[in-house]
Design an enzyme around this catalytic site. Structure first.
Site, PDB file in Angstrom:
ATOM      1  N   PRO A   2      19.138  23.206  99.903  1.00  0.00           N
ATOM      2  CA  PRO A   2      20.481  22.680  99.645  1.00  0.00           C
ATOM      3  C   PRO A   2      21.558  23.712  99.931  1.00  0.00           C
ATOM      4  CG  PRO A   2      18.984  22.164  97.831  1.00  0.00           C
ATOM      5  CD  PRO A   2      18.262  23.108  98.732  1.00  0.00           C
ATOM      6  N   GLU A   3      22.663  23.226 100.510  1.00  0.00           N
ATOM      7  CA  GLU A   3      23.810  24.086 100.771  1.00  0.00           C
ATOM      8  C   GLU A   3      24.912  23.749  99.768  1.00  0.00           C
ATOM      9  OE1 GLU A   3      24.759  24.269 104.978  1.00  0.00           O
ATOM     10  OE2 GLU A   3      22.685  23.837 105.523  1.00  0.00           O
TER      11      GLU A   3
END
Length: 286
Positions: A2-3
């Protein structure tokens, strides 16, 4: 992994459902889920029991839950497949449930950490004077942070002997940008991923930063990017920004600006997606 947009979506969910709640009990179901807590599972559970969660915080891709009565935080490492879910207490356990946190308020929901690949985990850390867990004190502010120093970032880019995509992924320069959103921002800015940062003028780097912010805000509006069921919000819902991607994952598909087939190239154990016409590679010095 995840960013920033995906982690911010999770943070917002935790703020709604977990902030202000006091821990009744903690159950660690897999030791790897607390491997970053050196004192072990029993100590993690004992120190967290009876504590009240403050408002969840985030810097870049890092998410933490501060404790209201102690100068400590629970740092969440989502890794490749970690999920922080708020579930009804009576809901069946997930197959890869690693940690369960029950609360005292009788609201009927509990916090669960689920992680298929066991790369992630939770850990307790002392806070810095800024309120960050000490192990992430070196992480730069992210582009959505109101205190992000644009002038310092532009100066660092010019001095850094690297290429533009490497600089975007350097968490000591700017945090929260990963492979997906780097490719998206570079496509919007018409910059090749191997463009040397020393060649970027102040207006050009400011334009790129603007595109980074735009693409992240657009992703936030639709819950982030989910290519599979591993990234979800606290209620188990997926994000839908993958339907709006202009570069990442679009190999051989026509560029949405010029129609040229998009290309993919191996890059630092990842892939870079770009348009060979809109994002021309830098000239090689003779």
């Amino acid at each position: 992994m995840p960013e920033l947009p995906e982690v911010e979506v999770v943070r917002r969910g935790l703020e709604r459902w977990v902030a202000g709640r006091t821990v009744e009990a903690v159950e660690v179901l897999h030791p790897r889920a607390v491997r970053r807590h050196p004192a072990g599972a029993a100590d993690f559970a004992a120190r967290l029991t009876g504590e009240t969660f403050g408002v969840p915080q985030r810097r870049g891709k890092y998410l933490w839950l501060p404790l209201e009565r102690r100068d400590l935080s629970v740092l969440g490492h989502l890794g490749m497949s970690g999920q922080l879910l708020v579930q009804p207490e009576e809901a069946a356990d997930e197959k890869h449930l690693r940690i369960r946190v029950r609360f005292r308020d009788g609201a009927g929901t509990e916090l669960r950490f689920v992680d298929q690949r066991t790369f992630g985990g939770l850990s307790l850390h002392e806070n810095t004077p800024e309120g960050l867990p000490d192990v992430i004190a070196h992480i730069a502010r992210d582009p959505l942070d109101p205190l992000f120093d644009e002038a310092a970032y532009h100066a660092a880019l010019r001095l850094k002997r690297t290429t533009v995509k490497r600089a975007l992924l350097d968490q000591s320069l700017i945090s929260g940008v990963g492979n997906i959103y780097a490719d998206e921002a570079l496509w919007r800015a018409r910059l090749h991923y191997e463009r040397p940062t020393a060649t970027l003028t102040r207006p050009r780097s400011a334009e790129l930063l603007g595109h980074v912010r735009d693409v992240m805000n657009a992703a936030l509006e639709v819950g982030g990017t989910s290519f599979d069921s591993l990234y979800v919000n606290v209620n188990g819902e997926s994000g839908y920004f993958d339907r709006s991607l202009d570069a990442y994952g679009r190999e051989d598909e026509p560029c949405r600006r010029c129609g040229t087939p998009m290309r993919r190239r191996p890059w630092m154990n990842r892939s870079s997606y770009f348009c060979p016409r809109c994002q021309r590679p830098p000239r090689v010095a003779s």
